[in-house]
Write a protein that holds these residues in place. Structure first.
Motif, mmCIF file in Angstrom:
data_model
loop_
_atom_site.group_PDB
_atom_site.id
_atom_site.type_symbol
_atom_site.label_atom_id
_atom_site.label_comp_id
_atom_site.label_asym_id
_atom_site.label_seq_id
_atom_site.Cartn_x
_atom_site.Cartn_y
_atom_site.Cartn_z
ATOM 1 N N ASP A 1 -18.957 5.728 19.873
ATOM 2 C CA ASP A 1 -19.601 6.077 18.606
ATOM 3 C C ASP A 1 -19.242 7.505 18.204
ATOM 4 N N TYR A 2 -19.298 8.415 19.191
ATOM 5 C CA TYR A 2 -19.012 9.808 18.846
ATOM 6 C C TYR A 2 -17.544 9.986 18.484
ATOM 7 N N LEU A 3 -16.686 9.192 19.091
ATOM 8 C CA LEU A 3 -15.278 9.234 18.692
ATOM 9 C C LEU A 3 -15.124 8.832 17.234
ATOM 10 N N ARG A 4 -15.846 7.822 16.801
ATOM 11 C CA ARG A 4 -15.752 7.384 15.402
ATOM 12 C C ARG A 4 -16.199 8.508 14.463
ATOM 13 N N PHE A 5 -17.247 9.214 14.836
ATOM 14 C CA PHE A 5 -17.694 10.351 14.030
ATOM 15 C C PHE A 5 -16.612 11.431 13.994
ATOM 16 N N CYS A 6 -16.053 11.758 15.160
ATOM 17 C CA CYS A 6 -15.017 12.792 15.224
ATOM 18 C C CYS A 6 -13.762 12.383 14.455
ATOM 19 N N PHE B 1 -24.238 6.582 9.998
ATOM 20 C CA PHE B 1 -24.056 5.653 11.119
ATOM 21 C C PHE B 1 -23.604 4.269 10.672
ATOM 22 N N ASP B 2 -24.296 3.680 9.723
ATOM 23 C CA ASP B 2 -23.899 2.340 9.263
ATOM 24 C C ASP B 2 -22.506 2.344 8.631
ATOM 25 N N PRO B 3 -22.214 3.281 7.722
ATOM 26 C CA PRO B 3 -20.867 3.282 7.132
ATOM 27 C C PRO B 3 -19.747 3.463 8.155
ATOM 28 N N LEU B 4 -20.002 4.230 9.219
ATOM 29 C CA LEU B 4 -18.968 4.489 10.223
ATOM 30 C C LEU B 4 -18.979 3.478 11.368
ATOM 31 N N GLY B 5 -19.875 2.523 11.330
ATOM 32 C CA GLY B 5 -19.938 1.553 12.417
ATOM 33 C C GLY B 5 -20.442 2.139 13.712
ATOM 34 N N MET B 6 -21.297 3.167 13.614
ATOM 35 C CA MET B 6 -21.879 3.793 14.803
ATOM 36 C C MET B 6 -23.169 3.044 15.153
#
Length: 425
Positions: free
Chosen positions: A295-300, A231-236
């Motif tokens: 947030d989920y877009l950033r993960f995807c 989460f932190d690395p991806l800005g979530m």
């Protein structure tokens, strides 16, 4: 043919990894029609106008560009405030792909092999039993492996079927009242499996046990591991098991559908199915997270690019491609209807990878798409898919338990009809 498929999948991940950072862009810039994408908004608005959904957020991104991002309707059937794009959703089983990524981070570090027995990390699973068709409980003949844990072929269950003898035990065990993952593990290990590990596919609490493995290997609680490593690395910044007090006003109420009276019924927002979201210490890797559409877009997008986003690498591209490959030995049928996550319809054009459902044959699946798409959904109707062939990410967010509406299929049709240029030959 298998080698060609691997080459095409690897090429798709390689190309995706070079894409520009996430941005909003005109649809025609990435080979899509804005006018045709508006049909997604019209579809969502129709559900709201008919009283079938309170609110809907839909998002389509191609090649790192957001070309459709709309919120329609209200926060809840009893809350007429407009639905905002930063709303917090229970994503339930869309937690599972995040848990799988957490495990594969450790896999890449050499902390386990997919052939390792789960009991190597979870000693409670050393002496599992199986409930046979004759009603007799016997010691399991095979060890449950990490690959089986990540692909739902363990023999574990969820307790959804009140007529099933194993599921009755799951219901009686009150799994979701456990104070933490250790207590949950003890309860699960004490119950028999539905079948020998590896015998078939069955949706289950396996991903919660995957979270246990992550805790045992890393020495961190599962929530801390996810925050520090994903989460932190991806800005979530809006993804968590417990909703912070200063963000609770963005947390949506949930809903059920009263079929008898054909009406939407609003339920609570603090305590919910499986887990609470304010003071929980049971960090369910199978369904416990709250998140936002962005947030989920950033993960995807990290996955679409082969494990990297904004200069931060979470996984290697070969690992992501491997996760997004069908790991089932053959077609396995699973029933169900609506938008519940158990509706993967395995077989009939669908398979399962390491943490995702996989489209193996769009024709057999009877809905437009691409072979190699990977996806999943949540019990409250949230859905996503990633198409590495067409460089697409699509996310739909609602809060309706056991939605009877074909939102996923309709979104697929309306997304693919909006393409004007194809990546695939």
């Amino acid at each position: 043919m298998k080698r060609l498929g691997w080459m095409l999948l690897a090429l798709a991940f390689s190309v995706s990894a070079t894409a520009a950072d996430l941005r909003e862009a005109p649809a025609d810039e990435v080979g899509m029609s804005a006018e045709r994408l508006d049909r997604i908004t019209a579809m969502a608005q129709g559900y709201v106008d008919e009283g079938k959904l309170a609110g809907v957020i839909t998002l389509v991104a191609r090649d790192g560009a957001i070309v459709h991002y709309e919120a329609v309707g209200n926060r809840g059937v009893n809350d007429d405030r407009p639905l905002e794009k930063d709303a917090l959703f229970r994503i339930f089983s869309m937690t599972k792909p995040i848990t799988a990524v957490a495990a594969m981070i450790l896999y890449e570090e050499g902390k386990f092999q997919l052939s390792d027995p789960v009991s190597k990390f979870v000693p409670e699973f050393e002496n599992l039993t199986v409930l046979g068709d004759d009603g007799v409980i016997r010691p399991a003949e095979n060890e449950m492996t990490m690959q089986q844990l990540l692909s739902h072929t363990t023999g574990l269950s969820y307790g959804f079927n009140p007529a099933d003898a194993v599921d009755q035990r799951y219901q009686a065990a009150e799994l979701w009242s456990s104070k933490d993952l250790d207590e949950l593990t003890e309860k699960i290990a004490a119950m028999p499996l539905k079948f020998e590990p590896g015998a078939q596919w069955h949706y289950s609490v396996a991903v919660d046990i995957t979270g246990v493995v992550v805790e045992r290997i890393s020495g961190q609680t599962f929530d801390v591991f996810l925050k520090e490593r994903i989460f932190d690395p991806l800005g979530m910044e809006d993804t968590f098991f417990n909703v912070p007090e200063d963000k609770r006003d963005r947390f949506l109420p949930n809903h059920t559908w009263d079929a008898e009276n054909e009406t939407l019924v609003q339920t609570g927002s603090d305590e919910d199915v499986f887990v609470g979201y304010t003071n929980t210490t049971l960090f369910s890797g199978g369904g416990g997270l709250v998140s936002t559409t962005m947030d989920y877009l950033r993960f995807c997008e990290m996955l679409r690019r082969g494990g990297e986003l904004d200069g931060v690498r979470i996984l290697g591209p070969k690992t992501v491609a491997y996760m997004a490959t069908d790991h089932l030995p053959g077609a396995i049928n699973a029933g169900g209807a609506g938008e519940r996550p158990a509706d993967a319809l395995l077989g009939n054009g669908f398979g399962f990878g390491l943490g995702f459902g996989i489209v193996t044959d769009p024709v057999a699946a009877r809905v437009m798409g691409s072979a190699g798409e990977y996806n999943w959904g949540g019990a409250a109707g949230t859905v996503f898919w990633i198409d590495p062939v067409e460089d697409l990410i699509v996310i739909g967010m609602i809060q309706l338990m056991g939605s009877p509406w074909p939102l996923r299929a309709e979104m697929k049709t309306l997304t693919y009809q909006s393409l004007t240029d194809l990546q695939a030959p």
